[in-house]
Design a protein around this motif. Sequence first.
Motif, PDB file in Angstrom:
ATOM      1  N   TRP A 280      46.213  73.274   9.811  1.00 53.23           N
ATOM      2  CA  TRP A 280      47.354  73.382   8.903  1.00 53.23           C
ATOM      3  C   TRP A 280      48.036  72.045   8.669  1.00 53.23           C
ATOM      4  N   LEU A 281      47.966  71.152   9.643  1.00 54.27           N
ATOM      5  CA  LEU A 281      48.677  69.880   9.540  1.00 54.27           C
ATOM      6  C   LEU A 281      48.129  69.003   8.421  1.00 54.27           C
ATOM      7  N   PHE A 282      46.904  69.278   7.979  1.00 54.20           N
ATOM      8  CA  PHE A 282      46.344  68.471   6.890  1.00 54.20           C
ATOM      9  C   PHE A 282      47.014  68.770   5.547  1.00 54.20           C
ATOM     10  N   LEU A 283      47.812  69.832   5.488  1.00 52.18           N
ATOM     11  CA  LEU A 283      48.565  70.110   4.271  1.00 52.18           C
ATOM     12  C   LEU A 283      49.841  69.273   4.178  1.00 52.18           C
ATOM     13  N   LEU A 284      50.179  68.554   5.244  1.00 57.99           N
ATOM     14  CA  LEU A 284      51.411  67.766   5.215  1.00 57.99           C
ATOM     15  C   LEU A 284      51.342  66.561   4.269  1.00 57.99           C
ATOM     16  N   PRO A 285      50.307  65.706   4.343  1.00 56.15           N
ATOM     17  CA  PRO A 285      50.321  64.508   3.483  1.00 56.15           C
ATOM     18  C   PRO A 285      50.392  64.783   1.981  1.00 56.15           C
TER      19      PRO A 285
ATOM     20  N   MET B  20      52.227  63.095  16.095  1.00 57.75           N
ATOM     21  CA  MET B  20      53.115  63.668  17.117  1.00 57.75           C
ATOM     22  C   MET B  20      52.696  65.081  17.496  1.00 57.75           C
ATOM     23  N   LEU B  21      52.116  65.805  16.516  1.00 56.81           N
ATOM     24  CA  LEU B  21      51.731  67.203  16.755  1.00 56.81           C
ATOM     25  C   LEU B  21      50.233  67.342  17.009  1.00 56.81           C
ATOM     26  N   SER B  22      49.576  66.234  17.306  1.00 54.75           N
ATOM     27  CA  SER B  22      48.120  66.257  17.432  1.00 54.75           C
ATOM     28  C   SER B  22      47.632  67.150  18.580  1.00 54.75           C
ATOM     29  N   ASN B  23      48.475  67.394  19.577  1.00 52.49           N
ATOM     30  CA  ASN B  23      48.076  68.257  20.691  1.00 52.49           C
ATOM     31  C   ASN B  23      48.643  69.667  20.563  1.00 52.49           C
ATOM     32  N   ALA B  24      49.306  69.934  19.439  1.00 52.35           N
ATOM     33  CA  ALA B  24      49.896  71.260  19.239  1.00 52.35           C
ATOM     34  C   ALA B  24      48.825  72.262  18.836  1.00 52.35           C
ATOM     35  N   GLY B  25      49.048  73.499  19.146  1.00 54.78           N
ATOM     36  CA  GLY B  25      48.116  74.550  18.767  1.00 54.78           C
ATOM     37  C   GLY B  25      48.239  74.903  17.286  1.00 54.78           C
ATOM     38  N   THR B  26      47.351  75.800  16.836  1.00 51.02           N
ATOM     39  CA  THR B  26      47.345  76.184  15.425  1.00 51.02           C
ATOM     40  C   THR B  26      48.662  76.821  15.008  1.00 51.02           C
ATOM     41  N   GLY B  27      49.253  77.646  15.877  1.00 46.94           N
ATOM     42  CA  GLY B  27      50.523  78.296  15.558  1.00 46.94           C
ATOM     43  C   GLY B  27      51.635  77.289  15.332  1.00 46.94           C
TER      44      GLY B  27
ATOM     45  N   LEU C  36      51.058  75.476  12.029  1.00 49.78           N
ATOM     46  CA  LEU C  36      51.466  76.273  10.883  1.00 49.78           C
ATOM     47  C   LEU C  36      52.981  76.282  10.731  1.00 49.78           C
ATOM     48  N   MET C  37      53.694  76.438  11.843  1.00 48.06           N
ATOM     49  CA  MET C  37      55.146  76.454  11.790  1.00 48.06           C
ATOM     50  C   MET C  37      55.692  75.120  11.271  1.00 48.06           C
TER      51      MET C  37
ATOM     52  N   TRP D  10      58.142  71.875   6.951  1.00 52.04           N
ATOM     53  CA  TRP D  10      58.109  70.664   6.117  1.00 52.04           C
ATOM     54  C   TRP D  10      58.089  71.022   4.633  1.00 52.04           C
ATOM     55  N   TYR D  11      57.357  72.040   4.274  1.00 56.84           N
ATOM     56  CA  TYR D  11      57.317  72.452   2.870  1.00 56.84           C
ATOM     57  C   TYR D  11      58.658  73.027   2.423  1.00 56.84           C
ATOM     58  N   ALA D  12      59.335  73.731   3.304  1.00 55.55           N
ATOM     59  CA  ALA D  12      60.678  74.226   2.962  1.00 55.55           C
ATOM     60  C   ALA D  12      61.627  73.047   2.724  1.00 55.55           C
TER      61      ALA D  12
END
Length: 321
Positions: A224-229, A289-296, A299-300, A305-307
Amino acid sequence: MPGFIPWLLLLFLVTAAATWAARRYAIHRQLVDQPGERRSHSIATPRGGGIAIVVALLLAAVVLGSQASGDAGLFAAFGVGLLLVAGIGWWDDHRPLPASWRLLVHLLAALIFAAALYRHGAPAWQAGLAVMAILVLVNVWNFMDGIDGLATSQALLVAVAGAFFMNGPWSWLAAALFAACCGFLPFNFPRARIFLGDVGSGALGFALGALLSLVPGTAKIAPWLFLLPPAAFLVDAGFTLATRILRGERWWTPHVTHVYQRAARRYGHVAVTTLYALFSGVTLLLMWMLSNAGTGYGLMATLVWYAFALALWGWLRKGLS
């Protein structure tokens, strides 16, 4: 694989040389965008320089496909799809075409890549994702290519995410896209001496859509993090388009109502492109920073970030109206 630094340097030089040649060609053929009320530039500027990025990406696809034999078919499909999207864009740069023709070619390119992805072993939903991602990003990058340096710099930042946070030969293709954007950008920013043209904006959208569709099988971090850039582009393009549709406007025609276009009229191209780059640059930091975070958690973070991006878009749109 080739050495990483020589690889980037070669593609940078190829793109820079091809951009120089494309500018001479455009001037000779009088492929020039004139200023107008539906454009954001004030002087006549050659177009079609994005063909240089296409040349570099095709070279990269050939080299990587020959060395990553397991992915050779997928790289071939990428090359064919890129040629189709860039080709119809090149034609449109010379002689404007109906939007329906361009969309049909974009769909064909997306289906070719998706079919190759499915044959490569990806599930059907991922092939469907490829079609959607390519169609969306080809058109988003076309919508958002309106001021100096914006579309190229944003593609560059998304490519950085792919280069660092994807595995395998596709991370090398993302690095190739980064190098190609670096080779083109000096001709396009801070003062554009040539524009990408439809050949370039379409090619960037296709390459980014293909890369993002490969994330589920190649990501080092939560997908999900790839949707950030690309958030800045997706929000500005998506909600501006939705607003025009709801108002009953001819949404497929050129206009200057995106937030970036309104801001550029007030603050100038350099300031707006720089601010968009800073916004998207922060997302790269968030990914790290979130590279070790899980999928959940990924997504959060993406939803938050989109909000934030949507709230910022609404505030800016109101302030710039």
